[in-house]
Design an enzyme around this catalytic site. Structure first.
Site, PDB file in Angstrom:
ATOM      1  CG  HIS A  96      30.492  88.978  62.648  1.00  0.00           C
ATOM      2  ND1 HIS A  96      30.565  90.136  62.484  1.00  0.00           N
ATOM      3  CD2 HIS A  96      30.444  89.052  63.841  1.00  0.00           C
ATOM      4  CE1 HIS A  96      29.950  90.941  63.249  1.00  0.00           C
ATOM      5  NE2 HIS A  96      29.073  90.043  63.811  1.00  0.00           N
TER       6      HIS A  96
ATOM      7  N   GLY B 143      14.229  89.921  77.898  1.00  0.00           N
ATOM      8  CA  GLY B 143      13.883  88.422  77.047  1.00  0.00           C
ATOM      9  C   GLY B 143      15.108  87.794  76.343  1.00  0.00           C
TER      10      GLY B 143
ATOM     11  NE  ARG C  16      17.442  80.636  74.479  1.00  0.00           N
ATOM     12  CZ  ARG C  16      18.798  79.809  73.652  1.00  0.00           C
ATOM     13  NH1 ARG C  16      19.334  79.580  73.120  1.00  0.00           N
ATOM     14  NH2 ARG C  16      18.247  78.319  74.246  1.00  0.00           N
ATOM     15  CB  VAL C  17      22.360  85.124  78.203  1.00  0.00           C
ATOM     16  CG1 VAL C  17      23.736  85.174  78.228  1.00  0.00           C
ATOM     17  CG2 VAL C  17      22.021  86.178  79.147  1.00  0.00           C
TER      18      VAL C  17
ATOM     19  CB  SER D  25      24.166  87.032  64.501  1.00  0.00           C
ATOM     20  OG  SER D  25      25.681  87.088  65.087  1.00  0.00           O
TER      21      SER D  25
ATOM     22  CB  SER E  51      21.133  83.375  70.725  1.00  0.00           C
ATOM     23  OG  SER E  51      20.653  81.833  71.254  1.00  0.00           O
TER      24      SER E  51
END
Length: 430
Positions: free
Chosen positions: A229, A388, A390-391, A215, A393
């Site tokens: 994007h 779990g 990863r905020v 992403s 990222s």
């Protein structure tokens, strides 16, 4: 002196207008990009290490004759960098255009006999490296992406977050790879079954899964350059014995201009259509329509950008065929995007906004980008709801700064109004 305070009200010694309906419009200014002295402070929200919402601190841009300075981060950008014709050296190179259908030749580590999850990880890591190298070269500053390798708790996989910030050409960007596995909680599993009726959820309610993806989001510094994007991903659910229960691919790429440029739109869509047509003549019309619908902000009545292609839950062909389609889509990112960034620095044959006007409008358009990502995007919501996850990222997609102005409407006949009209009404480009 022209100034905007934190409430978004405009006060100016220059001529100022408001629409008859009570909305605000950008004040009329008579200065040019070469000679102006007004000081501007726009309501700007900065996104750092956590999700920033309406409680975020308001910061300001100050413009002088020689520099544009963001007081919050002590950063200066020389206005001469926005002078038409001053194309950064790294942007002048052409990105290579690979032959379609050449995924195995392009990525030597791949082998057709590999399990699909292994092939996707190799493919996505390869293009993560290639795209990063292309962005670093185009930026022309010598800066490198920061590397943040992370692991998910309890041996649930991990990823490589690569973040770029404060370059010459690019203000902020991220190119993230992840490959995670574990068990979806019951609520997430039930939501997934709404689109996959064949899913069998164990009695525990938790659904074993595997997911990998690449992403990226790039936000350039220049107000005439579009944000972009891309996301390609592969998903498996597994039976309790570990075998694959179901699989699908998803992804696409889309362009979000600050100011609409038809040349950029045609070029971007043309390269995506070439990829689609090579693999399936129905793909482009289907996936372009899907993108137009998906990237539409319903509560605003306008799209985030001019679209591109978008697809999800794609499993109606042999997975090898879809894998090759994904590989070709990834190969078209740099050659479809970098020319649009380069053209933002070139001399235009029509009147263009001043740096002050452009940066103000760029902030508002980025505000729409934030609204879509936090309020609409399913991928962001899935990531934030996955245990779990990863905020950092997930939220790297947000621009470094964005702004909102109460009830703002661009004046009819301006480039800003033209852009909004395009975003409200999807159109065909190729």
């Amino acid at each position: 002196m022209f100034r905007r305070n934190a409430r978004g009200w405009a006060h100016s010694l220059f001529a100022s207008k408001r629409t008859q309906k009570g909305g605000s419009s950008r004040p009329t200014r008579s200065f040019t990009s070469k000679s102006y002295t007004p000081q501007v402070s726009a309501p700007v929200i900065s996104f750092g290490t956590a999700m920033a919402t309406t409680a975020a601190a308001l910061v300001g841009f100050s413009f002088s004759k020689d520099t544009i300075k963001n007081e919050h981060i002590s950063e200066e950008v020389v206005v001469s960098e926005f002078v038409p014709g001053n194309v950064p050296k790294g942007l002048q190179a052409e990105a290579p255009l690979r032959s379609l259908g050449s995924v195995y030749a392009s990525v030597p580590e791949l082998s057709p006999e590999m399990p699909m999850r292994e092939k996707m990880e190799i493919l996505l890591k390869f293009y993560q490296k290639e795209i990063i190298a292309g962005i670093e070269q185009a930026d022309s500053s010598g800066k490198k992406f920061l590397v943040d390798e992370w692991t998910r708790g309890s041996g649930g996989g991990g990823g490589i977050t690569r973040v770029f910030q404060d370059g010459i050409v690019f203000e902020k960007g991220g190119v993230n790879f992840s490959a995670i596995h574990g068990k979806l909680p019951p609520a997430a599993a039930l939501r997934m079954r709404a689109n996959h009726k064949e899913l069998v959820i164990p009695e525990s309610g938790e659904l074993p899964f595997y997911a990998c993806g690449l992403s990226l989001v790039i936000h350039p510094r220049h107000y005439l350059a579009p944000s972009v994007h891309l996301n390609y991903r592969y998903f498996e659910t597994r039976k309790e014995d570990g075998s694959v229960q179901s699989w699908w691919f998803g992804g696409g790429q889309d362009l979000s201009p600050m100011y609409f440029d038809e040349h950029d739109a045609i070029h971007f869509h043309r390269l995506l259509k070439d990829v689609c047509d090579y693999h399936d003549p129905t793909y482009y019309s289907r996936f372009k329509k899907w993108a137009d619908e998906y990237f539409f902000i319903k509560f605003r009545g306008e799209a985030r950008g001019i679209g591109g292609i978008f697809f999800d839950d794609l499993n109606d062909k042999d997975p090898e065929l879809i894998f090759k389609f994904v590989g070709d889509g990834l190969s078209r990112f740099l050659p479809s995007y970098l020319p649009a960034v380069r053209r933002s620095y070139e001399v235009k044959n029509r009147p263009m906004p001043t740096p002050e006007e452009g940066k103000f409008w760029q902030g508002l358009r980025r505000g729409r980008y934030v609204e879509f990502n936090l309020a609409v995007d399913r991928g962001t919501q899935f990531g934030l709801q996955t245990p779990g996850s990863r905020v950092e990222s997930i939220l790297m997609t947000l621009p470094k700064t964005a702004s909102w102005e109460y009830n703002y409407h661009p004046e009819p006949g301006t480039l800003e109004a033209e852009t909004v009209e395009v975003l409200k009404n999807a159109r065909d480009y190729v």
